[in-house]
Design an enzyme around this catalytic site. Structure first.
Site, short mmCIF file in Angstrom:
data_model
loop_
_atom_site.label_atom_id
_atom_site.label_comp_id
_atom_site.label_asym_id
_atom_site.label_seq_id
_atom_site.Cartn_x
_atom_site.Cartn_y
_atom_site.Cartn_z
N ASN A 1 7.31 -8.94 -8.16
CA ASN A 1 7.72 -9.10 -6.76
C ASN A 1 6.57 -9.80 -6.04
OD1 ASN A 1 8.42 -8.87 -4.10
ND2 ASN A 1 8.34 -6.62 -4.03
N GLY B 1 0.29 -1.06 -3.40
CA GLY B 1 -0.83 -1.83 -2.85
C GLY B 1 -2.08 -1.00 -2.58
N HIS C 1 13.59 -2.23 -0.81
CA HIS C 1 12.14 -2.05 -0.98
C HIS C 1 11.58 -1.29 0.23
CE1 HIS C 1 7.89 -2.92 -1.43
NE2 HIS C 1 8.15 -3.22 -2.69
N GLU D 1 9.45 3.53 -6.64
CA GLU D 1 8.19 3.05 -6.09
C GLU D 1 7.68 4.03 -5.04
OE1 GLU D 1 7.84 -1.51 -6.74
OE2 GLU D 1 8.56 -1.12 -4.72
N SER E 1 1.00 -0.23 -7.80
CA SER E 1 -0.33 -0.43 -8.41
C SER E 1 -0.29 -0.51 -9.94
CB SER E 1 -1.30 0.65 -7.94
OG SER E 1 -1.47 0.59 -6.53
N GLU F 1 8.99 -1.66 1.89
CA GLU F 1 8.46 -2.52 2.98
C GLU F 1 9.60 -2.98 3.88
OE1 GLU F 1 6.30 -5.16 0.43
OE2 GLU F 1 4.85 -3.56 0.03
N LYS G 1 6.45 -10.85 -3.10
CA LYS G 1 6.42 -10.53 -1.66
C LYS G 1 6.26 -11.83 -0.84
CE LYS G 1 4.96 -5.92 -2.81
NZ LYS G 1 4.27 -4.70 -2.46
P1 13P Z 1 1.76 -3.32 -5.93
O1 13P Z 1 1.96 -3.57 -7.41
O2 13P Z 1 0.97 -4.38 -5.25
O3 13P Z 1 1.27 -1.93 -5.68
O4 13P Z 1 3.22 -3.41 -5.27
C1 13P Z 1 4.27 -2.72 -5.83
C2 13P Z 1 5.52 -3.18 -5.22
O5 13P Z 1 5.76 -2.96 -4.04
C3 13P Z 1 6.47 -3.94 -6.06
O6 13P Z 1 7.70 -4.07 -5.44
#
Ligand code: 13P
Length: 251
Positions: free
Chosen positions: A9, A173, A95, A167, A213, A97, A11
């Site tokens: 992803n 992150g 997601h 997740e 992560s 976010e 982002k």
């Molecule tokens: P990270 O791998 O940066 O922690 O992000 C995970 C994520 O949100 C994947 O959709």
């Protein structure tokens, strides 16, 4: 046996040129690699150019969001038809976010999931608890509510090809991944919920990814768990070396 599934992803990262460079690098490293399903999810602007590069490969394209109407006066939105047209086979939906910054709810995610399935676009449905919810021992309750809302009014035959991603919000992150045991506990619950609400055959076949992560150094241990079938990778999917190493270490 469920085939491992690793999705990147990206982002809101990568211009078109950067996306092309990353895709070419991933292709170079994973040429003829068939031990896992690999999906790249660039931002909308890079979907088409990335698809051009992936066309002759086994690597699949995914988007990060859609709007549930097929077309119309919805300024700024992108539909499932447009994603299909751009070469997508997958779409990340729900997601955390998007839930947090764009007010998505289980109800709107359910509409998006239905819209993607109606056109044969496979959703990667994300669920996960916040740190506060985990500390209040509400993890399982939260996941159950999210699953119930996201999969409302859907039948097994609609859902073939669907992927679920667990997740935990506190692991995204932060560099602090869930331990393999923490991931397994929730993944097992998810598979049990799918068995109860759909069927054991369906639940046995669906891939449940862990996200938060994920790095080359922790993917092996996570993948040893019975119900962890792959990963949804954020930060580490933005570099050729770390993403391709995660894929290799996962199998
Ligand atoms: P990270 O791998 O940066 O922690 O992000 C995970 C994520 O949100 C994947 O959709």
């Amino acid at each position: 046996m469920r085939k491992p599934f690793i999705a990147g992803n990206w982002k809101m990262y990568k211009t078109i040129n950067e996306a092309i460079a990353l895709t070419n690098g991933v292709k170079r490293e994973l040429l003829d690699f068939d031990k896992a399903d690999i999906v790249l999810c660039p931002p909308f602007t890079a979907l088409s150019p990335v698809y051009e590069l992936l066309m002759e490969t086994e690597i699949k394209l995914g988007a990060q969001n859609l709007y549930w109407e097929k077309e119309g006066a919805f300024t700024g939105e992108v539909s499932c038809v447009m994603l299909k047209d751009a070469g997508c086979e997958f779409v990340i939906l729900g997601h955390s976010e998007r839930r947090k910054y764009f007010a998505e709810t289980d109800e709107s995610i359910n509409k998006k999931i239905k819209s993607s399935l109606a056109i044969g676009l496979n959703p990667i449905c994300c669920v996960g608890e916040t740190l506060q919810e985990r500390e209040a021992e509400k993890t399982i309750e939260v996941i159950k509510t999210q699953l119930t809302g996201c999969f409302k009014d859907l039948k097994i035959e609609d859902l073939l090809g669907t992927v679920v991603a667990y997740e935990p919000v506190w692991a995204i992150g932060t560099g602090k991944n869930a331990t393999p045991a923490q991931a397994q506990e929730v993944h097992k619950f998810i598979r049990g919920w799918l068995t109860e609400n759909f069927s054991s055959g369906f639940a046995d076949n669906i891939r449940i990814l862990y996200g938060g992560s994920v790095k080359p150094a922790n993917i092996k241990e996570l993948m040893k768990e019975a119900d962890v079938d792959g990963a949804l990778v954020g930060g580490a999917s933005l570099e050729i070396a770390s993403f391709t190493q995660i894929v290799k270490n996962a199998v």
